[in-house]
Design an enzyme around this catalytic site. Structure first.
Site, short mmCIF file in Angstrom:
data_model
loop_
_atom_site.label_atom_id
_atom_site.label_comp_id
_atom_site.label_asym_id
_atom_site.label_seq_id
_atom_site.Cartn_x
_atom_site.Cartn_y
_atom_site.Cartn_z
N HIS A 160 4.18 -1.07 7.12
CA HIS A 160 5.02 0.08 7.48
C HIS A 160 5.95 0.45 6.32
CE1 HIS A 160 7.69 2.49 10.18
NE2 HIS A 160 8.63 2.01 9.39
N GLU A 161 6.58 -0.56 5.71
CA GLU A 161 7.49 -0.29 4.58
C GLU A 161 6.72 0.20 3.35
OE1 GLU A 161 10.58 -0.19 5.11
OE2 GLU A 161 10.46 -1.07 7.10
#
Length: 433
Positions: free
Chosen positions: A236-237
């Site tokens: 996600h990051e």
């Protein structure tokens, strides 16, 4: 989900390295960093010289309050000028406007056309998602901003950084290395210099800067139950950085602020008193925040969830665990009695909506995982296991409450013969049960 524009996911699915199966984060100390590692492990950092880096961020920080102040001064000046005009001059001015209404219309139309041209000439298509996004800052300018932000975070967390020999640091580094190695064919991932920092803090969070500096807090490591959940969160990051969400959001905010400056000038020019103008300004800022800024932020978070899920799938993680993580977060919030905040008030999607969104995406992501020649998922679906464990937990809680109630009834005596029981005894007894 996966459109024809997203050819990047179908270009080359080479055989991926199966991820090591670990049941919980504390046991990650047995892992060792991959070699060679695409993630640099450094603590010393270098920033651009002050005379080069300072002008751009200073200009951006000063511009927003200055343009708002300018709009207020201009709007208030127009109102004062109009109120000071004698009636005959007001009538002459109105007649002049009616006489030149087509010229005014042409001028405003030309301004609007220039505005539209400016907007569409600053759109850029993402090679990963195929979505158009507004970019107002150049890559070099935003790189300088990222360096300054990185320097500020390093100064803030300098006393809480885990060493490179810490088991938690090594675990996070290995998962990140594996994600990058398995997704190096994705545009932008190989071009970013990824650097991991693990901060010893109870904060349940992680974030990444546009230049690839990723900060993970140890509180987040206590919230994940296995490697698969951690892979999804780091994916996600990574997605935030690869998709350029920070630059996109900054560009959209500046664009909306410019439009808001026009409305702010009109508010201060039309409202007859300063108090009404201040009220109108407050309403305008809240409408912009809750109708544009926060929905746009939630849209970027959902997109990062989607791309992060695909990155984890290509790394052979059990992506079904991504949905379980947000179910765990929702359960913990309810267990602590935290009130559910309406999603429209937040910059992030609610835990429940994230679960539903990921559950819709997981079937397609599982197909991508299979295309990458990943080993089959032999263990049961973690979503089903979590559901069963929650049902068991609730049943046991109900039985315990029922037993406590029965015991209290049995211990009840007539009031005239009952001795006064200290409140602390009741609390300790309840807490012990």
């Amino acid at each position: 989900m996966i459109t024809s524009k997203r050819t990047v996911w179908n270009d080359s699915f080479s055989r991926q390295l199966p991820i090591k199966e670990v049941t919980a984060v504390p046991s990650l100390s047995v892992l060792h960093p991959l070699s060679p590692s695409p993630v640099r492990a450094i603590r010393n950092f270098h920033t651009s010289p002050r005379f080069q880096a300072a002008p751009v961020p200073l200009l951006l920080m000063i511009l927003k309050p200055v343009q708002k102040l300018f709009a207020i001064i201009v709007g208030r000046g127009i109102r004062k000028w109009w109120q000071a005009l004698p009636p005959n001059k007001k009538e002459l001015f109105k007649q002049s406007i009616r006489k030149n209404k087509w010229k005014l219309f042409l001028g405003l139309s030309s301004f609007g056309l220039l505005f539209v041209v400016f907007y569409f000439t600053h759109l850029e298509v993402s090679p990963v998602t195929g979505r158009s996004k507004l970019l107002l800052l150049g890559k070099e300018q935003f790189r300088l901003l990222s360096e300054l932000e990185y320097e500020a975070h390093m100064e803030e967390f300098k006393n809480d950084m885990l060493t490179e020999k810490d088991a938690r640091y090594l675990a996070v580094k290995e998962v990140l290395c594996h994600l990058i190695e398995c997704n190096k064919d994705i545009p932008g991932i190989s071009q970013i210099n990824w650097i991991i920092h693990v901060v010893d803090s109870p904060i349940n969070n992680a974030f990444v800067l546009p230049n690839g500096q990723m900060f993970v807090f140890s509180g987040l490591l206590k919230s994940v139950t296995d490697i698969d959940q951690l892979s999804f969160l780091l994916g996600h990051e990574i997605a935030h950085a690869v998709l350029g969400h920070a630059a996109e959001k900054a560009g959209m905010v500046h664009f909306l602020d410019f439009l808001g400056m026009i409305f702010l000038t009109m508010i201060w020019a039309i409202c007859p008193r300063d108090s009404l103008a201040l009220l109108g300004q407050w309403i305008q800022s809240k409408l912009q925040e809750y109708m544009f800024n926060r929905p746009y932020s939630r849209k970027l978070e959902a997109e990062a969830d989607e791309i992060g899920l695909l990155l984890a799938a290509k790394a052979c993680a059990d992506i079904r665990a991504s949905s379980v993580f947000w179910q765990q977060m929702e359960f913990v919030d309810s267990l602590h009695g935290l009130p559910k905040m309406p999603e429209w008030l937040s910059t992030h999607p609610s835990h429940g909506n994230r679960v539903e969104h990921l559950d819709r995406l997981i079937p397609q992501a599982l197909k991508i995982r299979e295309m990458c020649n990943c080993p089959p998922l032999s263990k049961p679906d973690p979503r089903l296991l979590f559901k069963l464990s929650m049902e068991h937990f609730l049943e046991e809680s109900e039985k315990e409450d029922l037993n406590i109630t029965k015991k209290q009834k049995m211990d009840t005596r007539p009031v005239q013969k009952q001795e006064q029981i200290p409140l602390t005894y009741v609390v300790e007894k309840r807490t012990g049960s």
